[in-house]
Design a protein around this motif. Sequence first.
Motif, PDB file in Angstrom:
ATOM      1  N   ARG A  21       0.780  -1.290   0.100  1.00 12.25           N
ATOM      2  CA  ARG A  21       0.048   0.017   0.005  1.00 12.25           C
ATOM      3  C   ARG A  21       0.860   1.147  -0.024  1.00 12.25           C
ATOM      4  N   GLN A  22       0.344   2.203  -0.750  1.00 15.34           N
ATOM      5  CA  GLN A  22       1.179   3.597  -0.954  1.00 15.34           C
ATOM      6  C   GLN A  22       0.662   4.377   0.287  1.00 15.34           C
ATOM      7  N   ASP A  23      -0.285   4.409   0.751  1.00 14.61           N
ATOM      8  CA  ASP A  23      -0.754   5.208   1.751  1.00 14.61           C
ATOM      9  C   ASP A  23      -0.760   4.481   3.372  1.00 14.61           C
ATOM     10  N   VAL A  24      -0.167   3.259   3.288  1.00 16.91           N
ATOM     11  CA  VAL A  24       0.097   2.821   4.602  1.00 16.91           C
ATOM     12  C   VAL A  24       1.592   2.087   4.536  1.00 16.91           C
ATOM     13  N   LYS A  25       2.449   2.573   5.211  1.00 15.32           N
ATOM     14  CA  LYS A  25       3.956   2.182   5.067  1.00 15.32           C
ATOM     15  C   LYS A  25       4.088   0.818   5.258  1.00 15.32           C
ATOM     16  N   ASN A  26       4.538   0.147   4.273  1.00 16.35           N
ATOM     17  CA  ASN A  26       5.094  -1.062   4.437  1.00 16.35           C
ATOM     18  C   ASN A  26       3.865  -2.107   4.479  1.00 16.35           C
ATOM     19  N   LEU A  27       2.664  -1.689   4.266  1.00 13.65           N
ATOM     20  CA  LEU A  27       1.522  -2.718   4.376  1.00 13.65           C
ATOM     21  C   LEU A  27       1.437  -3.618   3.219  1.00 13.65           C
ATOM     22  N   ILE A  28       1.367  -4.931   3.513  1.00 14.26           N
ATOM     23  CA  ILE A  28       1.471  -5.886   2.288  1.00 14.26           C
ATOM     24  C   ILE A  28       0.025  -5.968   1.994  1.00 14.26           C
ATOM     25  N   GLU A  29      -0.496  -5.805   0.682  1.00 18.91           N
ATOM     26  CA  GLU A  29      -1.823  -5.761   0.073  1.00 18.91           C
ATOM     27  C   GLU A  29      -2.061  -7.102  -0.571  1.00 18.91           C
ATOM     28  N   VAL A  30      -1.038  -7.706  -1.466  1.00 20.97           N
ATOM     29  CA  VAL A  30      -1.123  -8.823  -2.235  1.00 20.97           C
ATOM     30  C   VAL A  30       0.268  -9.324  -2.218  1.00 20.97           C
ATOM     31  N   ARG A  60       1.159   1.743 -12.085  1.00 25.22           N
ATOM     32  CA  ARG A  60       0.604   2.901 -12.609  1.00 25.22           C
ATOM     33  C   ARG A  60      -1.228   2.486 -12.591  1.00 25.22           C
ATOM     34  N   GLY A  61      -1.815   3.435 -12.121  1.00 25.25           N
ATOM     35  CA  GLY A  61      -3.109   3.567 -12.028  1.00 25.25           C
ATOM     36  C   GLY A  61      -3.925   2.853 -10.726  1.00 25.25           C
ATOM     37  N   THR A  62      -2.881   2.614  -9.764  1.00 27.19           N
ATOM     38  CA  THR A  62      -3.452   1.878  -8.607  1.00 27.19           C
ATOM     39  C   THR A  62      -2.641   2.672  -7.335  1.00 27.19           C
ATOM     40  N   ARG A  63      -2.690   2.127  -6.292  1.00 25.42           N
ATOM     41  CA  ARG A  63      -2.122   2.521  -4.924  1.00 25.42           C
ATOM     42  C   ARG A  63      -1.104   1.857  -4.387  1.00 25.42           C
ATOM     43  N   TRP A  64      -0.672   0.865  -5.352  1.00 30.45           N
ATOM     44  CA  TRP A  64       0.145   0.092  -4.832  1.00 30.45           C
ATOM     45  C   TRP A  64       1.524   0.370  -5.267  1.00 30.45           C
ATOM     46  N   ASN A  65       2.493  -0.331  -4.595  1.00 29.01           N
ATOM     47  CA  ASN A  65       4.099  -0.553  -5.174  1.00 29.01           C
ATOM     48  C   ASN A  65       4.429  -1.820  -5.172  1.00 29.01           C
TER      49      ASN A  65
END
Length: 393
Positions: A21-30, A60-65
């Motif tokens: 997650r870009q908005d939550v530091k170091n939080l794994i989304e998938v 691009r187009g998401t809030r993920w890294n």
Amino acid sequence: DSIARILSSAQTPGHNLYLLRQDVKNLIEVSAMGGRDKLPLPFKLTAAEMQSTFYQIPVRGTRWNLVDLPNKTLFSQHALHQYLHFGWLLSLFGLISILMFIRINREQKRRLSAENALRQSCIDLECRVKQRTQDLVTVNTDLQTQIEETKAIEQQKNKLYQAIEQTEDSIEIANRQGIIEYVNPAYLNQTGLELVEILGKPSNEIKPNNKKGFHSHLWNSITSGNTYRDVFVNYRQDKSEYYEEKTISPVRNDSGDITHFVATGKDITEQVRARERMAFLAHHDILTELPNRLLLKEQLESALARADKKELLCAIFFIDLDRFKYINDSLGHDIGDELLKLAASRLNSCIRDIDFLARLGGDEFIIILQDVPQIADVISIANKILADRNSGG
């Protein structure tokens, strides 16, 4: 789940892919294993793990890294992979080295074989060249010898030809049938004939002889292989007579067959004439050419025997010249000699053909009258001689 399968398929051994997650530091989304509901706690990456990430890329187009995080097996797998890779490379290098060694060895053997073959070929070629050179030297030596022998033979032939051409003796060569094929210049000079009159003609047509059956005897002799020698009486083109001492020899080939005849001749006319003159002078007076004492004796014996046989008379006149010594001393011997020759001629004109006149010597002459029928014939001849003397003054 579909995103998790994409991450799983994109993930390589030793790597873990996460969407943070870009908005939550170091939080794994998938993760590759699925969403947070399938991940063990905690759902965040530690600061150490964040520091060890290979990269972090925003999607691009998401809030993920997108984060690539090495796992614990990365280095061992990498090392194993390196070892395997190195081992494979080493094995490949070894195999290539073996193949190269085999090929090099094979090429070396082939090269050595080629070198040996080339060396042997060089040796064989050198031997063949030496042998060929020796053969050429031998052939050249033989050829040189043949050339020298041929030259010597030609020189010998030329020498013989020049000798035959320049000799003063006549030389005639005829074939087995007696047809003339060659005569030398001496032959032409001796006979007075031209070359066209001789070549191709039978020898016995050009060489007439006065002996009966001569050519038949000659031909039988030489065709039997014998050498014929005789004195020929021949005639020149101008009909003058000459004597020729001739030798005719058969010429044989290697098989022993007679192929030609060679005749050599020497003009001995002067010698024959000299012998005839000597024989004549042995029985005749040099000055008057009348029979001398020797022939007179023979003739007198013959005349007496003939007279007895025929029962006829034989008369002898003894004649000398009056005052011959005075003429010889006063006028000279030349005049005296002329007087003797004149007397011999006039006495000879007074006698018959069957009578005989001889000179005893000095101014003395003898006349033998043969086959005289009666004394009157003797007196008649005596008177004729006296009358001739008186008419001559």
